[in-house]
Design a protein around this motif. Sequence first.
Motif: not given
Ligand code: RP5
Length: 164
Positions: A12-18, A40-45, A66-70, A90-92
């Motif tokens: 997942m892209g962020s701790q916030s997705d957990w 593991g983020s496509a943008h940050r890591t 694989a989960a991510a938001g935005g 898709p994360i809300r």
């Molecule tokens: C995405 O950006 C992540 O998957 C997450 O859902 C979203 C926001 O990330 P944080 O700003 O909460 O770290 O890459």
Amino acid sequence: MATTTPPVAIVMGSQSDWATMRHCADTLKHLGIAHEVKIGSAHRTPSRLYEFARGAKDEGFQIIIAAAGGAAHLPGMAAAMTPLPVFGVPIRSKALKGMDSLLSIVQMPKGVPVGTLAIGEAGAVNAALLSASVLALNDDKIASALDAFRAEQTAAVALTPTDT
Ligand code: RP5
């Protein structure tokens, strides 16, 4: 002690997705499916994501969730770098309630599929159940656990409504 790679990787892209993806992990656990969870983020890591996705099959994983938001590029990027099936959750998101996440995961170009689930918790749980269905093709224990899950779910639906 020798370690065995579990069949499923959740990335997942962020701790916030957990908060969403823990429902996926809980469902896998309920069905007795071992899994690993990574951020593991496509943008940050991007390097971390590249190394994981490139090596996932050789490491012994069978399915990637694989989960991510935005601007949710993680599932598609992972799918581009592995022959393993990738299920996207898709994360809300706060800004667009996950429509941004959904559209950026589902609209893959022809030739690089991501199996896209629903936005949020439903998608997280269903990604686990879909993974279980795939693994159950070659695993009788998982097939039985999935049958039991469905039977319990059916039994929990009342025939008539109650006033609550
Ligand atoms: C995405 O950006 C992540 O998957 C997450 O859902 C979203 C926001 O990330 P944080 O700003 O909460 O770290 O890459």
